[in-house]
Write an enzyme that holds these catalytic residues in place. Structure first.
Site, mmCIF file in Angstrom:
data_model
loop_
_atom_site.group_PDB
_atom_site.id
_atom_site.type_symbol
_atom_site.label_atom_id
_atom_site.label_comp_id
_atom_site.label_asym_id
_atom_site.label_seq_id
_atom_site.Cartn_x
_atom_site.Cartn_y
_atom_site.Cartn_z
ATOM 1 N N LEU A 33 0.899 -1.166 0.036
ATOM 2 C CA LEU A 33 0.104 0.002 0.210
ATOM 3 C C LEU A 33 0.825 1.024 -0.241
ATOM 4 O O LEU A 33 2.276 1.122 0.865
ATOM 5 C CB LEU A 33 -0.466 0.329 1.634
ATOM 6 C CG LEU A 33 -1.866 -1.424 0.993
ATOM 7 C CD1 LEU A 33 -2.896 -1.111 3.068
ATOM 8 C CD2 LEU A 33 -2.516 -1.254 0.279
ATOM 9 N N HIS A 37 -3.089 4.379 -2.337
ATOM 10 C CA HIS A 37 -4.580 3.485 -1.333
ATOM 11 C C HIS A 37 -5.157 4.194 -0.791
ATOM 12 O O HIS A 37 -6.312 4.347 -0.227
ATOM 13 C CB HIS A 37 -3.608 2.370 -1.189
ATOM 14 C CG HIS A 37 -3.365 1.055 -2.199
ATOM 15 N ND1 HIS A 37 -2.178 1.626 -2.362
ATOM 16 C CD2 HIS A 37 -3.591 0.587 -3.081
ATOM 17 C CE1 HIS A 37 -1.594 0.250 -3.421
ATOM 18 N NE2 HIS A 37 -2.555 0.295 -3.984
ATOM 19 N N GLY A 149 -9.117 3.295 -8.447
ATOM 20 C CA GLY A 149 -7.836 4.460 -8.689
ATOM 21 C C GLY A 149 -8.036 4.686 -10.171
ATOM 22 O O GLY A 149 -8.022 3.755 -11.162
ATOM 23 N N ASP A 152 -5.121 3.307 -12.998
ATOM 24 C CA ASP A 152 -5.788 1.960 -13.952
ATOM 25 C C ASP A 152 -6.843 2.857 -14.045
ATOM 26 O O ASP A 152 -7.966 1.727 -14.424
ATOM 27 C CB ASP A 152 -5.291 0.581 -12.764
ATOM 28 C CG ASP A 152 -4.244 0.116 -12.257
ATOM 29 O OD1 ASP A 152 -3.447 0.187 -13.427
ATOM 30 O OD2 ASP A 152 -4.184 0.426 -11.104
ATOM 31 N N ARG A 189 4.928 -0.849 -7.865
ATOM 32 C CA ARG A 189 5.179 -0.467 -8.328
ATOM 33 C C ARG A 189 7.165 -0.298 -8.581
ATOM 34 O O ARG A 189 8.200 -0.283 -8.848
ATOM 35 C CB ARG A 189 5.707 -1.147 -9.702
ATOM 36 C CG ARG A 189 4.707 -1.872 -9.867
ATOM 37 C CD ARG A 189 4.291 -2.126 -11.773
ATOM 38 N NE ARG A 189 2.768 -3.779 -11.669
ATOM 39 C CZ ARG A 189 2.887 -4.153 -12.106
ATOM 40 N NH1 ARG A 189 4.023 -4.879 -12.739
ATOM 41 N NH2 ARG A 189 1.906 -4.960 -12.355
HETATM 42 O O1 PAF Z 1 -6.008 -2.596 -9.242
HETATM 43 C C1 PAF Z 1 -5.581 -4.006 -7.642
HETATM 44 O O2 PAF Z 1 -4.573 -3.759 -6.975
HETATM 45 C C2 PAF Z 1 -6.276 -5.088 -8.149
HETATM 46 O O3 PAF Z 1 -6.208 -5.398 -9.701
HETATM 47 C C3 PAF Z 1 -7.012 -5.625 -8.134
HETATM 48 C C4 PAF Z 1 -8.443 -4.475 -8.174
HETATM 49 C C5 PAF Z 1 -7.838 -5.127 -6.597
HETATM 50 C C6 PAF Z 1 -7.790 -7.105 -7.993
HETATM 51 O O4 PAF Z 1 -6.769 -7.876 -7.742
#
Ligand code: PAF
Length: 282
Positions: A33, A37, A149, A152, A189
């Site tokens: 995290l 997040h 978020g 993505d 990452r």
């Molecule tokens: O975005 C992410 O971290 C993942 O794709 C999720 C939505 C938790 C599904 O594993």
């Protein structure tokens, strides 16, 4: 904060909360995290009585075993961050819990053209894996609201589509990208970047801002070529893709059209680390 790794115990607790009319906000994560997040957790805490976060590194969404193995796992630090952010519940299931060996056949989702471009094209099966785990988590938790978020962005559209097709309970809420002070989009990452890669990484955002400023000077295809050239001129970077698409459908932009919302999407490879970002163009 209460921690559960068992589905029936979690559901029993959630039923009690729902019986006393509490609204449930849900933030699914794969752990490692960061403040991106935590901003989702805080938004959920503001908008719901109870916030639940799941931490599960979902194997079915990794099309590359090396990427799965090297995905950062920082459970103790994650729990501390969630506690500090006033999260109420954390769900940390095992692989066997989410994918029991006797489970029925997994669904094959039809996300249409949303799945055929960008991350869907580059990472075959990725969104099938995301759809599988998010549907399982929604079915277990049945939240009122779920937070994702916009970094993505393609995932966000896919999850909206999943929720619509399967009439799942939550309202899907897309949240703004959270950035480091130098503009780098926060990502789990990022912690794998070397010092030199980390110094160079904000060049991705700079290039995206340059693209946004120059939409009137280039056609979409010229802008794409120019961005690719700029990124590849950085010795630490290799362009994965830079695409300009309509915001709702992800249909590629061939020519600028009036009254259309476009988003530019980028993937940059820094060594074996794949960074993604996007920017609204208009
Ligand atoms: O975005 C992410 O971290 C993942 O794709 C999720 C939505 C938790 C599904 O594993």
């Amino acid at each position: 904060m209460r921690t559960f790794n068992n589905i029936s115990k979690l559901q029993k607790h959630l039923i009690e909360l729902k019986n006393s009319d509490k609204t449930i906000g849900f933030v699914p994560t794969m752990g490692a995290l960061h403040n991106g997040h935590i901003s989702l957790i805080k938004q959920s805490c503001n908008e719901n009585d109870i916030t639940i976060c799941s931490i599960f590194v979902n194997p079915t969404q990794f099309n590359n075993i090396g990427d799965l193995d090297s995905y950062p796992r920082t459970m103790d630090a994650d729990i501390n961050m969630l506690e500090a952010a006033d999260c109420d519940i954390v769900f940390t299931p095992t692989i066997e819990t989410m994918y029991p060996s006797n489970s029925e056949k997994e669904i094959i989702f039809n996300f249409g053209s949303l799945e055929l471009v960008m991350e869907g094209k580059d990472r075959p099966g990725h969104f099938q894996g995301v759809g599988t785990i998010v549907k399982k988590l929604f079915d277990i938790i049945k939240p009122n609201n779920a937070y994702f978020g916009k970094k993505d962005y393609q995932q966000l559209l896919i999850i909206k589509e999943l929720t619509k097709q399967y009439r799942l309970t939550p309202k899907i809420i897309g949240c703004e990208i959270i950035r480091e002070n130098d503009g780098l989009a926060m990502s789990s990452r990022n912690m794998r970047l070397s010092n030199e890669q980390r110094i160079q990484a904000p060049f991705i955002r700079k290039t995206m801002l340059w693209a946004k400023e120059n939409i009137n000077n280039y056609s979409p295809s010229e802008l794409i070529l120019e961005v690719e050239k700029r990124i590849n001129s950085n010795p630490e970077m290799k362009i994965g893709y830079f695409e300009i698409s309509e915001a709702d459908t992800l249909i590629k932009c061939e020519q600028w059209k009036d009254n259309t919302d476009y988003i530019a999407f980028i993937v940059v490879e820094m060594g074996d680390i794949r960074l993604i970002d996007n920017i609204e163009l208009f």
